[in-house]
Design a protein around this motif. Structure first.
Motif, PDB file in Angstrom:
ATOM      1  N   VAL A 175      -3.301   1.099   3.980  1.00  0.00           N
ATOM      2  CA  VAL A 175      -2.835   2.482   3.949  1.00  0.00           C
ATOM      3  C   VAL A 175      -3.132   3.058   2.579  1.00  0.00           C
ATOM      4  O   VAL A 175      -2.744   2.479   1.556  1.00  0.00           O
ATOM      5  CB  VAL A 175      -1.324   2.590   4.255  1.00  0.00           C
ATOM      6  CG1 VAL A 175      -0.884   4.047   4.178  1.00  0.00           C
ATOM      7  CG2 VAL A 175      -1.016   2.025   5.636  1.00  0.00           C
ATOM      8  N   CYS A 176      -3.841   4.177   2.549  1.00  0.00           N
ATOM      9  CA  CYS A 176      -4.164   4.868   1.302  1.00  0.00           C
ATOM     10  C   CYS A 176      -3.274   6.101   1.210  1.00  0.00           C
ATOM     11  O   CYS A 176      -3.327   6.973   2.089  1.00  0.00           O
ATOM     12  CB  CYS A 176      -5.640   5.245   1.273  1.00  0.00           C
ATOM     13  SG  CYS A 176      -6.738   3.808   1.401  1.00  0.00           S
ATOM     14  N   GLY A 261      -0.110  12.633   8.441  1.00  0.00           N
ATOM     15  CA  GLY A 261      -0.859  12.668   7.190  1.00  0.00           C
ATOM     16  C   GLY A 261       0.038  13.009   6.007  1.00  0.00           C
ATOM     17  O   GLY A 261       1.243  13.172   6.149  1.00  0.00           O
ATOM     18  N   PRO A 262      -0.570  13.107   4.840  1.00  0.00           N
ATOM     19  CA  PRO A 262      -1.993  13.023   4.547  1.00  0.00           C
ATOM     20  C   PRO A 262      -2.508  11.614   4.242  1.00  0.00           C
ATOM     21  O   PRO A 262      -3.656  11.459   3.840  1.00  0.00           O
ATOM     22  CB  PRO A 262      -2.131  13.911   3.309  1.00  0.00           C
ATOM     23  CG  PRO A 262      -0.838  13.728   2.583  1.00  0.00           C
ATOM     24  CD  PRO A 262       0.205  13.570   3.659  1.00  0.00           C
ATOM     25  N   SER A 263      -1.663  10.580   4.409  1.00  0.00           N
ATOM     26  CA  SER A 263      -2.134   9.213   4.159  1.00  0.00           C
ATOM     27  C   SER A 263      -3.209   8.823   5.172  1.00  0.00           C
ATOM     28  O   SER A 263      -3.290   9.387   6.271  1.00  0.00           O
ATOM     29  CB  SER A 263      -0.978   8.217   4.236  1.00  0.00           C
ATOM     30  OG  SER A 263      -0.056   8.430   3.192  1.00  0.00           O
ATOM     31  N   ILE A 264      -4.009   7.843   4.780  1.00  0.00           N
ATOM     32  CA  ILE A 264      -5.081   7.332   5.632  1.00  0.00           C
ATOM     33  C   ILE A 264      -4.752   5.903   6.032  1.00  0.00           C
ATOM     34  O   ILE A 264      -4.368   5.081   5.193  1.00  0.00           O
ATOM     35  CB  ILE A 264      -6.430   7.363   4.879  1.00  0.00           C
ATOM     36  CG1 ILE A 264      -6.829   8.811   4.554  1.00  0.00           C
ATOM     37  CG2 ILE A 264      -7.530   6.670   5.688  1.00  0.00           C
ATOM     38  CD1 ILE A 264      -8.003   8.907   3.596  1.00  0.00           C
ATOM     39  N   ALA A 278     -10.710   0.282   0.036  1.00  0.00           N
ATOM     40  CA  ALA A 278      -9.967   0.765  -1.131  1.00  0.00           C
ATOM     41  C   ALA A 278     -10.919   1.225  -2.227  1.00  0.00           C
ATOM     42  O   ALA A 278     -10.681   2.236  -2.895  1.00  0.00           O
ATOM     43  CB  ALA A 278      -9.045  -0.339  -1.653  1.00  0.00           C
ATOM     44  N   ASP A 279     -12.027   0.496  -2.398  1.00  0.00           N
ATOM     45  CA  ASP A 279     -13.021   0.868  -3.415  1.00  0.00           C
ATOM     46  C   ASP A 279     -13.698   2.181  -3.051  1.00  0.00           C
ATOM     47  O   ASP A 279     -13.934   3.035  -3.918  1.00  0.00           O
ATOM     48  CB  ASP A 279     -14.051  -0.253  -3.553  1.00  0.00           C
ATOM     49  CG  ASP A 279     -15.103   0.067  -4.608  1.00  0.00           C
ATOM     50  OD1 ASP A 279     -14.726   0.209  -5.794  1.00  0.00           O
ATOM     51  OD2 ASP A 279     -16.282   0.199  -4.249  1.00  0.00           O
ATOM     52  N   LEU A 280     -14.017   2.376  -1.777  1.00  0.00           N
ATOM     53  CA  LEU A 280     -14.636   3.629  -1.338  1.00  0.00           C
ATOM     54  C   LEU A 280     -13.719   4.820  -1.580  1.00  0.00           C
ATOM     55  O   LEU A 280     -14.168   5.887  -2.018  1.00  0.00           O
ATOM     56  CB  LEU A 280     -14.998   3.543   0.147  1.00  0.00           C
ATOM     57  CG  LEU A 280     -16.273   2.777   0.497  1.00  0.00           C
ATOM     58  CD1 LEU A 280     -16.350   2.540   1.994  1.00  0.00           C
ATOM     59  CD2 LEU A 280     -17.507   3.533   0.013  1.00  0.00           C
ATOM     60  N   LEU A 292      -2.425   0.446  -0.263  1.00  0.00           N
ATOM     61  CA  LEU A 292      -1.412  -0.559   0.086  1.00  0.00           C
ATOM     62  C   LEU A 292      -1.989  -1.501   1.134  1.00  0.00           C
ATOM     63  O   LEU A 292      -2.292  -1.075   2.260  1.00  0.00           O
ATOM     64  CB  LEU A 292      -0.154   0.120   0.631  1.00  0.00           C
ATOM     65  CG  LEU A 292       0.519   1.153  -0.274  1.00  0.00           C
ATOM     66  CD1 LEU A 292       1.683   1.823   0.468  1.00  0.00           C
ATOM     67  CD2 LEU A 292       1.007   0.504  -1.558  1.00  0.00           C
ATOM     68  N   MET A 293      -2.161  -2.752   0.777  1.00  0.00           N
ATOM     69  CA  MET A 293      -2.663  -3.750   1.718  1.00  0.00           C
ATOM     70  C   MET A 293      -1.459  -4.402   2.392  1.00  0.00           C
ATOM     71  O   MET A 293      -0.767  -5.223   1.801  1.00  0.00           O
ATOM     72  CB  MET A 293      -3.538  -4.760   0.984  1.00  0.00           C
ATOM     73  CG  MET A 293      -4.761  -4.093   0.366  1.00  0.00           C
ATOM     74  SD  MET A 293      -5.954  -5.231  -0.328  1.00  0.00           S
ATOM     75  CE  MET A 293      -7.075  -4.051  -1.143  1.00  0.00           C
TER      76      MET A 293
END
Length: 312
Positions: A175-176, A261-264, A278-280, A292-293
């Motif tokens: 989750v970003c 949203g707005p989380s991905i 996460a890097d992208l 968040l992993m």
């Protein structure tokens, strides 16, 4: 019987992510990020809330607090007088970012009431879901918050129903979370009252495929998370979310909007893919995002006697 002064319970409720792409207002997933709540019956009337972590200094600390409202709603539904309460809320679930914070607060209150009323009245699983849906308005977040895992939720004339499924062990959620928030009411207001027939068929097929992907065939997650019912309509309200989802999906990663949203949410088919995702996000975003992993929570909400009572 009345609830005795000094009775205390500890509640733990997971974050949730709803929709999962095509499963609008139907599919939800519990995640390993938790709000914890201690509720103790006190002699003084009314409720006093201490908030630690997310929401501290922002959410109400009196009877208007959503957790207190949920406790009161449950006591009222079962014809019980509400005692004085002292609550300590330790919150980790971000507010207003599509991770079920309001559903978690409602479920926290209902589970606290269940624990406090043990031996006075008994509340079964269906009663818990009915109370939570009544307050939240729809069951897609509260069902996984209550029961854990992947849930399919639907409404009947007799009330809400749910089916819990166990997610394939290869599914690895990421989750970003951005700094910005999103109103669920605003997100819903952006959707049309009707959609083209072919879009409805598209989402029915993808929702069916998504169930298979999540419980049996994670390699199908990219195709299974396509959606034409809600994400495109809401994109204008969260342009960076939309842009990052497009980047992630271009790289073969099953990214969707988490809830309103707005989380991905990225439903990776192996843990290593989460690092790539996460890097992208970090390289393609103009603002800070927290990655968040998480794991899938299979247990759902729990309530146990607080040690204060257990040792009494």
């Amino acid at each position: 019987m009345t609830v005795p002064v000094g009775r205390s319970v500890l509640v733990k409720v997971p974050a949730t992510t709803a929709n999962l792409g095509p499963g609008f207002d139907t599919l939800g997933l519990a995640l390993s990020l938790y709000d914890e709540l201690t509720v103790t019956v006190r002699e003084a009337a009314g409720a006093f809330v201490e908030v630690i972590g997310v929401g501290a200094g922002e959410v109400p600390t009196d009877e208007s607090n959503l957790v207190v409202t949920a406790i009161a709603h449950t006591f009222r539904a079962y014809g019980q007088p509400l005692p004085g309460l002292h609550l300590v809320a330790r919150n980790s679930i971000p507010h207003g970012r599509g991770l079920g914070s309001s559903g978690a607060a409602i479920v926290s209150g209902i589970m606290a009431a269940k624990g406090l009323l043990e031996g006075v009245v008994e509340i079964d699983a269906q009663g818990l879901l009915a109370l939570a849906t009544e307050m939240e308005g729809h069951p897609d977040n509260v069902a996984p918050a209550l029961f854990g895992g992947l849930t399919i939720a639907w409404m009947t004339p007799e009330g809400p129903r749910h089916k819990k499924l166990i997610v394939h062990r290869g599914v690895s959620p990421l989750v970003c979370v951005p700094e910005t928030t999103m109103s669920t009411a605003l997100a819903r207001s952006l959707q049309p009252s009707s959609v083209p027939h072919e879009d409805a068929i598209f989402n029915v097929s993808r929702s069916a495929l998504l169930i298979a992907a999540l419980i049996q065939s994670p390699e199908l997650l990219l195709a299974a998370t396509e959606d034409k019912l809600h994400q495109n309509y809401r994109a204008s309200a969260m342009p960076e979310t939309d842009a990052l989802i497009r980047v992630l999906r271009t790289h073969g990663l099953p990214a969707v909007v988490s809830g309103a949203g707005p989380s991905i949410l990225v439903l990776c088919s192996d843990p290593a893919a989460r690092l790539v995702a996460a890097d992208l996000v970090a390289r393609n975003s103009d603002t800070p995002w927290q990655s968040l992993m998480l794991a899938v929570d299979f247990k759902g909400a729990t309530v146990v006697p607080h040690p204060v009572e257990a040792l009494a």
